[in-house]
Write a protein that holds these residues in place. Structure first.
Motif, PDB file in Angstrom:
ATOM      1  N   ARG A  23       0.582  -1.537  -0.164  1.00 28.79           N
ATOM      2  CA  ARG A  23      -0.057  -0.168   0.064  1.00 28.79           C
ATOM      3  C   ARG A  23       0.590   1.302   0.221  1.00 28.79           C
ATOM      4  O   ARG A  23       1.785   1.499   1.156  1.00 28.79           O
ATOM      5  N   ASP A  24       0.664   2.136  -0.464  1.00 28.19           N
ATOM      6  CA  ASP A  24       1.388   3.532  -0.667  1.00 28.19           C
ATOM      7  C   ASP A  24       2.274   3.118  -1.308  1.00 28.19           C
ATOM      8  O   ASP A  24       3.828   4.144  -0.355  1.00 28.19           O
ATOM      9  N   ALA A  43      -3.273   0.923  -2.800  1.00 31.31           N
ATOM     10  CA  ALA A  43      -2.939  -0.940  -2.923  1.00 31.31           C
ATOM     11  C   ALA A  43      -3.117  -1.513  -3.931  1.00 31.31           C
ATOM     12  O   ALA A  43      -3.881  -1.631  -4.698  1.00 31.31           O
ATOM     13  N   PRO A 101      -5.775   2.189   0.338  1.00 23.11           N
ATOM     14  CA  PRO A 101      -5.277   1.534   0.735  1.00 23.11           C
ATOM     15  C   PRO A 101      -6.494   1.033   1.797  1.00 23.11           C
ATOM     16  O   PRO A 101      -6.093  -0.154   2.348  1.00 23.11           O
TER      17      PRO A 101
END
Length: 267
Positions: free
Chosen positions: A198-199, A206, A229
């Motif tokens: 994620r990120d 995500a 996310p």
């Protein structure tokens, strides 16, 4: 006879040559040593050396600076005239769309082309918040995307490392990740068979990704589920992972000519 024949009429020399070419392909541009090829193929050193000498003379293989061997650019030229391993993507779209309908998110199918991943399909689920950061027919560096991480994780460590090092010339390709962080993600794919992050490719995105199985060697296709996310927690990733793996296996079956590939069900 000039060459030994197997029980099914196969040429032993050709069969051994194919073994060596496949192994050179697995080692990538960095090449392989003679001892690596003998160990991996199970062939004797004189046999491997004799075949390599012929392949070098015929320009299908070339020597590396450290006296190893690698596939030559002539193999690439031949590949330009070979049919795509995917062919018509319309037969794969129902599988990708079925997964998108099931999970509600965006599902991608990407194919490796050298150091890059080319996105063949993008299918949308019903969840109203979507992450449209990649389009179908877009090409990204393998270090820049979730599918790319799957493809890196499915190849040999040496080949993946060479791609990552080439990408390090432009750190922007890594998005929010660092080269070492990417290496950790690729190692996770190699050990666990999937990637979840994620990120890291983009803030606010995500991804859950798996390589599409290839019984003949490294995966050249990968699938991913992409969303925000907050929606793809580790707990939810574990819930949707079986469906993603099943879809990837179904695509592999279709490409191999297996029956039942056109069905969208994965029961």
């Amino acid at each position: 006879m000039a060459e030994q024949q197997g029980k099914m009429g196969k040429s032993q020399v050709v069969e051994r040559t194919c073994m060596i070419l496949r192994e050179l392909g697995r080692h990538g541009p960095g090449g392989a040593r003679l001892i690596d090829l003998t160990s991996r193929t199970g062939l004797s050193r004189p046999t491997v050396h004799r075949i390599l000498t012929t392949l070098v003379a015929e320009l299908f293989v070339e020597r590396t600076a450290d006296r190893g061997y690698r596939l030559s650019s002539q193999i690439y030229e031949l590949g330009l005239n070979a049919p795509s391993p995917v062919g018509d993507t319309s037969r794969l779209r129902p599988i990708v769309q079925a997964l998108a309908d099931e999970c509600g998110d965006t599902v991608y199918l990407a194919m490796r082309t050298g150091d890059f991943g080319h996105y063949l399909l993008r299918c949308e689920g019903a969840y109203p918040i979507r992450t449209h950061v990649v389009s179908a027919n877009q090409t990204l560096s393998l270090v820049s995307s979730h599918c790319g991480r799957s493809l890196l994780g499915s190849m040999s460590e040496d080949e993946a490392e060479q791609i990552i090092r080439r990408a390090e010339r432009d750190k922007r390709l890594f998005g929010e990740a660092t080269p070492d962080g990417l290496r950790d993600e690729v190692e996770h794919v190699r050990k666990k068979g999937y990637g979840w992050a994620r990120d890291v490719t983009f803030v606010g995105v995500a991804g859950l990704t798996v390589p599409v199985p290839n019984p003949r060697g490294s995966s050249f296709l990968a699938m991913s589920i992409s969303t925000i996310p907050q929606r793809l927690t580790q707990e939810r990733a574990e819930k949707v992972l079986p469906g993603l793996k099943a879809a990837a296996a179904q695509i592999a079956e279709v490409l191999a000519g297996g029956r039942g590939g056109a069905s969208t069900g994965r029961g």
